[in-house]
Write an enzyme that holds these catalytic residues in place. Structure first.
Site, PDB file in Angstrom:
ATOM      1  N   ASP A  13      63.860  34.236  23.290  1.00  0.00           N
ATOM      2  CA  ASP A  13      64.053  34.928  22.004  1.00  0.00           C
ATOM      3  C   ASP A  13      64.952  36.154  22.135  1.00  0.00           C
ATOM      4  O   ASP A  13      64.830  37.104  21.359  1.00  0.00           O
ATOM      5  CB  ASP A  13      62.703  35.344  21.395  1.00  0.00           C
ATOM      6  CG  ASP A  13      61.716  34.197  21.300  1.00  0.00           C
ATOM      7  OD1 ASP A  13      62.096  33.161  20.729  1.00  0.00           O
ATOM      8  OD2 ASP A  13      60.587  34.335  21.800  1.00  0.00           O
ATOM      9  N   HIS A  41      66.469  28.534  18.246  1.00  0.00           N
ATOM     10  CA  HIS A  41      67.459  29.597  18.127  1.00  0.00           C
ATOM     11  C   HIS A  41      67.990  29.656  16.703  1.00  0.00           C
ATOM     12  O   HIS A  41      68.148  28.644  16.030  1.00  0.00           O
ATOM     13  CB  HIS A  41      68.601  29.454  19.149  1.00  0.00           C
ATOM     14  CG  HIS A  41      69.156  28.081  19.290  1.00  0.00           C
ATOM     15  ND1 HIS A  41      68.755  27.216  20.277  1.00  0.00           N
ATOM     16  CD2 HIS A  41      70.084  27.413  18.579  1.00  0.00           C
ATOM     17  CE1 HIS A  41      69.416  26.077  20.170  1.00  0.00           C
ATOM     18  NE2 HIS A  41      70.229  26.170  19.149  1.00  0.00           N
ATOM     19  N   SER A 330      70.220  43.574  19.510  1.00  0.00           N
ATOM     20  CA  SER A 330      69.169  44.219  18.699  1.00  0.00           C
ATOM     21  C   SER A 330      69.020  45.715  18.950  1.00  0.00           C
ATOM     22  O   SER A 330      67.923  46.257  18.824  1.00  0.00           O
ATOM     23  CB  SER A 330      67.819  43.517  18.936  1.00  0.00           C
ATOM     24  OG  SER A 330      67.904  42.146  18.653  1.00  0.00           O
ATOM     25  N   SER A 412      75.140  44.006  20.353  1.00  0.00           N
ATOM     26  CA  SER A 412      74.973  43.591  18.961  1.00  0.00           C
ATOM     27  C   SER A 412      74.132  44.585  18.188  1.00  0.00           C
ATOM     28  O   SER A 412      73.163  45.142  18.713  1.00  0.00           O
ATOM     29  CB  SER A 412      74.317  42.206  18.894  1.00  0.00           C
ATOM     30  OG  SER A 412      75.148  41.232  19.485  1.00  0.00           O
TER      31      SER A 412
END
EC number: 6.3.4.4
Length: 430
Positions: A13, A41, A330, A412
Site C-alpha cells: 500500500d 492498487h 504521501s 508525491s
C-alpha cells in the site's frame, strides 16, 4: 537493454500502482512478476480512480504491452471480472499478455485459505482469504494447475479431479467442512479459460525479446518487501517474493538484465493485518493520518494500521532488494502536524540496534528511537518541485533519503499523476 523494477519497501500500500503508472509513460512493456488478486492498487487518471488487483498498471497505455508473469497466481474468475470492468470503462485490453506458466487459483484454494485462517484462532496472520497461500502451496508441492493446463480440456479435467478429491478429503475429515462439486468448478473455470485464451502466451519470450531489442521494460511488484516470504516479518507475510530478486523467478528474465530498482514508500508507515509494527500509532495522530491518508485496504476495505516512518525497515528493504532509487509518496498527509517523527533505530532490552530482527519475540520488545523534526502547516498538494516545498517539509524529505541511504528520485504530494515530482529520471540515468 533497459529495465526498472518497482518494489514496495514497507508492508504494501505504498503507492506502487501510482508510481508504476507514472514510470509506465516512458516504458514499452510493463510486467507483474508475483502475487495475485490479494494485491490492490489504485490509479488516478484525469481525476478518475481505477482499482486493479491482477492486471498491470500499464494497461491504461494501449500502445504498451502489459504482462502477467509466470510468478503470479491467477484467479480466472477475478481476472474475467477485472477485464469486464476495464471494458465497461472504455479501456482496451488488447495489449494484455498472460503467462501460460502462471498457476491458477481455484475455489478449493479459497475455501482452504478460510478454513486454515479460522483454525489459527488468536494466531491469525491476516490473510485476505483470496486463496493465494494455498495456490502457492500446490505450486511448491508440484500439484498445481497452470494456465496452460486450464486451456486443455482433458488435462484440466484430469488434474482438477485428482486435486479436488484430495482437497475434499481434507475438508471433510480435518475441517468437517462441505466438499466442493467437480462438475460445477470444471464447467465454470474451463469457460473462464476460454475467455482469457486470446491473451495467453510464453511471456518470458516477449520480455527477453523486448530487452534484447533495447526496449524499456518495467517490472511491477505487488505487496512489499516486509511481506516477502523470506525477508519479511515471517509468518505475517505473503506467500511469494515481492523483493526485486523475485523478478527473475516470476518473469523468466535473468538477473543480469535488471538495471534499476525503485523502492516505493510513504512518508509514514502502514500495514493491513496482523504482525509486528514497531512504530505503530494508537493515538489521535495515528487516527488523523489514517483518515487524511484514506488508509483503508484496496482489496479488503479494512482500516490500515499506521505509524511513523521507520528507517530501520527501509534500510532492511534497501539491502535485501538492492534498491537504487527511492520514490517517497504521501508527504501531503503529514501537513498540519506540529511535529513529525522518524524512527532511526530500535531499543532492544536497553541496547540500540540498527537492523530489523528476524525474531518475533525480539520485535515485540523493540522500542522505536525517534528523531523529531518540526512539521509544516501549509497545503503542499499543488507543489511541483522540491524548492516549492516549505522548508520543514524539504528537510523531512532530505532526512529520509539520508537515513535510508538511497537518493530520492521522485516525491508525491497527492494521488494524481501530476502530483508526482521528478528529482532524477530513473530511465535517463541508465
Amino acid at each position: 537493454m533497459t529495465s526498472v523494477v518497482v518494489v514496495g519497501t514497507q508492508w504494501g500500500d505504498e503507492g506502487k500502482g501510482k508510481i508504476t503508472d507514472f514510470l509506465s509513460a516512458d516504458a514499452e512493456v510493463i510486467a507483474r512478476y508475483q502475487g495475485g488478486d490479494n494485491a490492490g492498487h489504485t490509479i488516478v487518471i484525469d481525476g478518475k480512480k481505477f482499482k486493479l488487483h491482477l492486471i498491470p498498471s500499464g494497461i491504461f497505455f494501449p500502445q504498451k504491452i502489459s504482462v502477467i508473469g509466470n510468478g503470479v497466481v491467477v484467479n480466472p474468475k477475478s481476472l474475467v471480472k477485472e477485464l469486464a470492468y476495464l471494458h465497461d470503462e472504455g479501456v482496451t485490453t488488447d495489449n494484455l499478455r498472460i503467462s501460460d506458466r502462471a498457476h491458477v487459483i481455484l475455489p478449493y484454494h479459497i475455501q482452504l485459505d478460510q478454513l486454515q485462517e479460522d483454525a489459527k484462532g488468536d494466531n491469525k496472520i491476516g490473510t485476505t482469504i483470496k486463496g493465494i497461500g494455498p495456490a502457492y502451496m500446490d505450486k511448491a508441492a508440484r500439484v498445481g494447475i497452470r494456465i496452460a493446463d486450464l486451456l486443455d480440456k482433458d488435462i484440466f479435467a484430469e488434474r482438477l479431479r485428482i486435486n479436488l478429491a484430495e482437497k475434499n478429503r481434507l475438508f471433510e475429515k480435518m475441517y468437517d467442512s462441505t466438499p466442493l462439486d467437480f462438475d460445477a468448478i470444471f464447467e465454470e473455470y474451463y469457460a473462464y479459460g476460454q475467455e482469457i485464451k486470446q491473451y495467453v502466451t510464453d511471456t518470458s519470450v516477449i520480455l527477453n525479446d523486448a530487452l534484447d531489442a533495447g526496449k524499456r521494460v518495467l517490472f511491477e511488484g505487488a505487496q512489499g518487501v516486509m511481506l516477502d516470504i523470506d525477508q519479511g516479518t515471517y509468518p505475517f507475510v505473503t506467500s511469494s517474493n515481492p523483493v526485486a530478486g523475485g523478478v527473475t523467478i516470476g518473469s523468466g528474465v535473468g538477473p543480469s538484465k535488471i538495471n534499476k530498482v525503485v523502492g516505493v514508500c510513504k512518508a509514514y508507515t502502514s500495514r493491513v493485518g496482523d504482525g509486528p509494527f514497531p512504530t505503530e500509532l494508537f493515538d489521535e495522530v495515528g487516527e488523523r493520518i489514517r483518515e487524511v491518508g484514506h488508509e483503508y485496504g484496496t482489496t479488503t476495505g479494512r482500516p490500515r494500521r499506521v505509524g511513523w516512518f521507520d528507517s530501520v525497515v527501509m534500510r532492511h528493504s534497501r539491502r535485501v532488494s538492492g534498491i537504487t532509487n527511492l520514490s517517497l509518496n504521501s508527504i501531503d498527509v503529514l501537513s498540519g502536524l506540529d511535529t513529525v517523527k522518524i524512527c532511526v533505530a530500535y531499543d532492544l532490552d536497553g541496547e540500540r540496534i540498527d537492523h530489523y530482527p528476524a525474531s518475533l519475540e525480539q520485535l515485540k520488545r523493540c522500542k522505536p528511537i525517534y528523531e523529531e523534526l518540526p512539521g509544516w502547516q501549509e497545503d503542499i498538494t499543488g507543489v511541483r518541485s522540491l524548492d516549492e516545498l516549505p522548508e520543514n517539509a524539504r528537510n523531512y524529505v532530505r532526512r529520509v533519503g539520508e537515513l535510508v541511504g538511497v537518493r530520492i528520485s521522485t516525491f508525491s504530494v497527492g494521488p494524481g499523476r501530476e502530483q508526482t515530482n521528478i528529482l532524477e529520471s530513473v530511465w535517463a540515468s541508465i
